[in-house]
Write a protein that holds these residues in place. Structure first.
Motif, short mmCIF file in Angstrom:
data_model
loop_
_atom_site.label_atom_id
_atom_site.label_comp_id
_atom_site.label_asym_id
_atom_site.label_seq_id
_atom_site.Cartn_x
_atom_site.Cartn_y
_atom_site.Cartn_z
N ILE A 1 -12.45 15.92 2.09
CA ILE A 1 -12.94 15.06 3.02
C ILE A 1 -14.52 14.86 2.52
CG2 ILE A 1 -13.49 14.60 5.32
CD1 ILE A 1 -10.58 16.01 6.07
N ALA A 2 -15.14 16.07 2.24
CA ALA A 2 -16.45 15.87 2.22
C ALA A 2 -17.09 14.92 1.13
CB ALA A 2 -17.00 17.27 1.74
N PHE A 3 -16.05 15.02 -0.19
CA PHE A 3 -16.47 14.17 -1.35
C PHE A 3 -16.16 12.50 -0.82
CE2 PHE A 3 -14.69 11.63 -4.85
CZ PHE A 3 -15.64 11.92 -5.98
N ARG A 4 -15.05 12.32 -0.11
CA ARG A 4 -15.06 10.81 0.29
C ARG A 4 -16.13 10.51 1.24
NH1 ARG A 4 -8.98 10.99 2.41
NH2 ARG A 4 -9.29 13.11 2.33
N VAL A 5 -16.70 11.48 2.09
CA VAL A 5 -17.69 10.87 2.91
C VAL A 5 -19.09 10.94 1.93
CG1 VAL A 5 -19.42 12.04 4.75
CG2 VAL A 5 -16.84 12.23 4.79
N LEU A 6 -19.13 11.52 1.07
CA LEU A 6 -20.44 11.63 0.09
C LEU A 6 -20.24 10.19 -0.59
CD1 LEU A 6 -22.75 12.73 -1.12
CD2 LEU A 6 -21.36 13.69 -2.73
N PHE A 7 -19.14 9.85 -0.80
CA PHE A 7 -18.75 8.63 -1.86
C PHE A 7 -19.29 7.20 -1.07
CE2 PHE A 7 -16.12 4.76 -2.53
CZ PHE A 7 -16.32 4.68 -3.76
N PHE A 8 -18.82 7.42 0.30
CA PHE A 8 -19.27 6.13 1.29
C PHE A 8 -20.77 5.98 1.57
CE2 PHE A 8 -14.63 6.33 2.53
CZ PHE A 8 -14.10 5.20 1.86
N ILE A 9 -21.54 7.53 1.64
CA ILE A 9 -22.87 7.53 1.85
C ILE A 9 -23.51 6.92 0.61
CG2 ILE A 9 -24.75 8.87 2.25
CD1 ILE A 9 -23.17 10.77 3.76
N LEU A 10 -23.23 7.30 -0.61
CA LEU A 10 -23.80 6.70 -1.68
C LEU A 10 -23.52 5.22 -1.97
CD1 LEU A 10 -23.06 9.40 -4.37
CD2 LEU A 10 -25.06 8.96 -3.25
N LEU B 1 -25.88 3.46 0.68
CA LEU B 1 -27.30 3.36 0.27
C LEU B 1 -27.18 2.38 -1.06
CD1 LEU B 1 -27.93 7.31 -0.18
CD2 LEU B 1 -28.77 5.65 1.43
N VAL B 2 -26.33 2.18 -2.10
CA VAL B 2 -26.47 1.34 -3.21
C VAL B 2 -26.57 -0.20 -2.76
CG1 VAL B 2 -25.00 0.25 -4.86
CG2 VAL B 2 -25.28 2.66 -4.72
N LEU B 3 -25.69 -0.41 -1.49
CA LEU B 3 -25.69 -1.63 -0.96
C LEU B 3 -26.99 -1.92 -0.13
CD1 LEU B 3 -22.05 -1.97 0.91
CD2 LEU B 3 -22.91 -3.02 -1.18
N GLY B 4 -27.34 -0.88 0.24
CA GLY B 4 -28.89 -1.12 0.94
C GLY B 4 -29.90 -1.52 -0.16
#
Length: 229
Positions: free
Chosen positions: A22-31, A34-37
Motif C-alpha cells: 500500500i505504501a508503494f501505491r501511496v508514494l506513486f500517487f504522491i509523486l 507532484l509531477v502534475l503540479g
C-alpha cells in the motif's frame, strides 16, 4: 558459513510492490501529484501574465475572474485563523509519515528480497545449506521487516512453497529433511495449513507426485495422514 551467490530474479519487483505494498501505491500517487503540479506551473504563470488583460470589463472573462478574486481574498482573511491548525496537523502528519516511511522502506526491501529468494537446486547447493530447516530460516530472515521489537514477515505463495519443497527433496537426503523444519519457522514462512499440519507428523515421508509434494506420516493420535501441497 553460507556462500554468497548472485541469485537470479524470480519476480518483477515493481509488480510485486504494486500488488502487495500500500505504501508503494501511496508514494506513486504522491509523486504523480507532484509531477502534475510542476507541469501546471508554466500554465499558472501564463494565466498571471494575461490576467490584467482579461480583467477588462469588455472581455467575457471579467465576471468569472471577479468571482475568483473575491473567493481568493476571502480565503486569505480566513487563513489567519485556519493556518495554525493546518500547521499543527501538518507537523503530526510529518511525524507519522517519517515513522511509516522507515517501516515501509523495510517492507519494500523484504519484497525485493522475495523476488530473489533461492528456489533452484543450483542456488541452494551453492549456498551450502545443511538442511531444509536452515534453508527455511534463511528465507524467513530475508522476508522479515519492521522495527526491532515489532518484527513482521512476508509469506511465500503456495506455488513458491511447492518449489521450495521440491528443491529440498532434490537436494537434501532423508525426505529432503522437510520433517526436521522448525514448526514456528514453517508457520512463519507459509500460511499453508496443510504444510503446517504435515511438518509435525512422525515417521514422515515426502514424495513428488504430479508436480505436487505429498507429505504423509503419523499424527499425535497414531493415525496416518497425508497432505498434498
Amino acid at each position: 558459513m553460507l556462500k554468497k551467490k548472485k541469485l537470479s530474479q524470480k519476480k518483477n519487483l515493481l509488480m510485486v510492490l504494486w500488488d502487495d505494498s500500500i505504501a508503494f501505491r501511496v508514494l506513486f500517487f504522491i509523486l504523480a501529484y507532484l509531477v502534475l503540479g510542476f507541469i501546471n506551473m508554466p500554465f499558472e504563470k501564463w494565466l498571471e501574465a494575461h490576467s490584467t488583460e482579461w480583467r477588462s470589463t469588455e472581455t467575457p472573462h471579467y465576471f468569472f475572474l471577479q468571482g475568483l478574486t473575491h473567493e481568493k481574498a476571502k480565503f486569505i482573511e480566513n487563513s489567519f485563523f485556519v493556518l495554525p491548525i493546518f500547521e499543527a496537523i501538518a507537523v503530526a502528519l510529518i511525524c507519522f509519515i517519517i515513522y511509516g516511511l522507515f517501516y515501509s522502506v523495510s517492507k519494500m526491501i523484504a519484497f525485493r528480497n522475495y523476488c530473489y529468494i533461492p528456489l533452484t537446486e543450483d542456488e541452494v547447493k551453492e549456498m551450502e545449506f545443511k538442511n531444509a530447516d536452515e534453508y527455511f530460516a534463511y528465507v524467513l530472515n530475508k522476508l522479515t521487516y519492521g522495527f526491532k521489537n515489532e518484527k513482521e514477515n512476508l509469506q511465500v505463495s503456495d506455488d513458491d512453497l511447492r518449489k521450495i519443497l521440491i528443491t529440498c527433496l532434490n537436494v537434501f537426503p532423508d525426505n529432503g529433511t522437510i520433517f526436521q523444519i522448525n514448526k514456528e519457522t514453517a508457520y512463519d514462512v507459509s500460511d499453508n495449513i496443510l504444510f503446517s499440519d504435515a511438518v509435525i507428523l512422525n515417521c514422515g515421508k515426502a514424495e513428488i507426485i504430479n508436480k505436487h509434494v505429498v507429505l504423509s506420516g503419523v499424527n499425535r493420535n497414531g493415525k496416518r495422514e497425508e497432505y498434498t501441497v
